[in-house]
Design an enzyme around this catalytic site. Sequence first.
Site, mmCIF file in Angstrom:
data_model
loop_
_atom_site.group_PDB
_atom_site.id
_atom_site.type_symbol
_atom_site.label_atom_id
_atom_site.label_comp_id
_atom_site.label_asym_id
_atom_site.label_seq_id
_atom_site.Cartn_x
_atom_site.Cartn_y
_atom_site.Cartn_z
ATOM 1 N N HIS A 193 43.946 -30.935 82.882
ATOM 2 C CA HIS A 193 43.192 -29.823 83.457
ATOM 3 C C HIS A 193 42.318 -29.174 82.385
ATOM 4 O O HIS A 193 42.706 -29.086 81.209
ATOM 5 C CB HIS A 193 44.133 -28.798 84.084
ATOM 6 C CG HIS A 193 44.952 -28.039 83.085
ATOM 7 N ND1 HIS A 193 44.461 -26.943 82.397
ATOM 8 C CD2 HIS A 193 46.224 -28.211 82.641
ATOM 9 C CE1 HIS A 193 45.389 -26.474 81.594
ATOM 10 N NE2 HIS A 193 46.468 -27.233 81.711
ATOM 11 N N ARG A 209 46.605 -24.769 88.151
ATOM 12 C CA ARG A 209 45.466 -25.228 87.352
ATOM 13 C C ARG A 209 45.213 -26.728 87.507
ATOM 14 O O ARG A 209 44.063 -27.175 87.429
ATOM 15 C CB ARG A 209 45.661 -24.859 85.878
ATOM 16 C CG ARG A 209 46.964 -25.334 85.236
ATOM 17 C CD ARG A 209 47.150 -24.652 83.889
ATOM 18 N NE ARG A 209 48.313 -25.077 83.132
ATOM 19 C CZ ARG A 209 49.510 -24.509 83.216
ATOM 20 N NH1 ARG A 209 49.714 -23.507 84.066
ATOM 21 N NH2 ARG A 209 50.508 -24.929 82.445
ATOM 22 N N GLU A 256 53.678 -29.618 82.891
ATOM 23 C CA GLU A 256 53.807 -29.436 81.451
ATOM 24 C C GLU A 256 55.262 -29.119 81.114
ATOM 25 O O GLU A 256 56.072 -28.804 81.995
ATOM 26 C CB GLU A 256 52.881 -28.284 81.009
ATOM 27 C CG GLU A 256 52.871 -27.980 79.529
ATOM 28 C CD GLU A 256 52.403 -29.140 78.680
ATOM 29 O OE1 GLU A 256 53.239 -30.045 78.436
ATOM 30 O OE2 GLU A 256 51.236 -29.150 78.255
ATOM 31 N N GLN A 257 55.601 -29.193 79.845
ATOM 32 C CA GLN A 257 56.909 -28.752 79.383
ATOM 33 C C GLN A 257 57.063 -27.261 79.668
ATOM 34 O O GLN A 257 56.131 -26.485 79.469
ATOM 35 C CB GLN A 257 57.042 -29.003 77.885
ATOM 36 C CG GLN A 257 58.382 -28.605 77.293
ATOM 37 C CD GLN A 257 58.476 -28.960 75.813
ATOM 38 O OE1 GLN A 257 57.522 -29.472 75.240
ATOM 39 N NE2 GLN A 257 59.613 -28.694 75.200
ATOM 40 N N THR A 258 58.226 -26.871 80.145
ATOM 41 C CA THR A 258 58.481 -25.448 80.290
ATOM 42 C C THR A 258 59.105 -24.903 79.009
ATOM 43 O O THR A 258 59.961 -25.553 78.391
ATOM 44 C CB THR A 258 59.399 -25.123 81.474
ATOM 45 O OG1 THR A 258 59.607 -23.706 81.519
ATOM 46 C CG2 THR A 258 60.734 -25.825 81.400
ATOM 47 N N TYR A 259 58.637 -23.724 78.608
ATOM 48 C CA TYR A 259 59.178 -23.050 77.439
ATOM 49 C C TYR A 259 60.078 -21.897 77.854
ATOM 50 O O TYR A 259 60.309 -20.959 77.084
ATOM 51 C CB TYR A 259 58.037 -22.571 76.556
ATOM 52 C CG TYR A 259 57.171 -23.725 76.095
ATOM 53 C CD1 TYR A 259 57.547 -24.535 75.038
ATOM 54 C CD2 TYR A 259 55.984 -24.029 76.774
ATOM 55 C CE1 TYR A 259 56.770 -25.615 74.640
ATOM 56 C CE2 TYR A 259 55.200 -25.105 76.382
ATOM 57 C CZ TYR A 259 55.595 -25.895 75.318
ATOM 58 O OH TYR A 259 54.820 -26.969 74.940
#
Length: 205
Positions: free
Chosen positions: A9, A62, A86-89
């Site tokens: 994106h 997004r 995406e990786q989650t934080y």
Amino acid sequence: MRNLYVVTHPEADHHVRKLVGGWYDSALTDRGIVAAQRIAADLGERIPRRETALLFSSDLRRTRQTADPIGQRLGLSVHQDRNLREQTYGIADGTPAGSTPYLPPPPHGDRMHHWDGNAGSEMRFQLAGRAYTALHRMLAAGAQDTVAVTHGGTATYLVAAWIGLPLEAAGYVKFQISPGSITHLREDDVFHDRQVVSLNDTAHL
């Protein structure tokens, strides 16, 4: 030939506000929306046989905003896949970058199972595992041309899975992947060799 186009994106709100992305559901900026149209136009030139193509996307806003103009240009429905996120934080998602403690992975040892110290965050092994699963599902669909709209961190592991890097050996892999890029992967139909035709192409922007 079988082609996979990994799209990241373009510019999103969290980029501009300098927030941690992860699973924070940010939207594309005006600039990002224009870039998404350019991505769609570029893929329209690359994929002439649209009746044999498939379009997959992370379910975050997004990426959906990036996938929608691609679907419109190619006449394809968007198949959402949470594994392309995406990786989650964890608790750091959506917070100002650097405002929460972060433990970087060690230079040696089991980097894939390292935890960064933020409650709810994923290990690299979990992120990579999701990406590997997503790739296998997309390839099993059997399309001649596949577009996967995802995020920068996830894109690295899609490429790693494509070239057959074992999941357990992916602790050091990191490709430079920019927002709004297109990475072109190809498998030939004779030897079934998998090529990285282009990595992180942003010429269309």
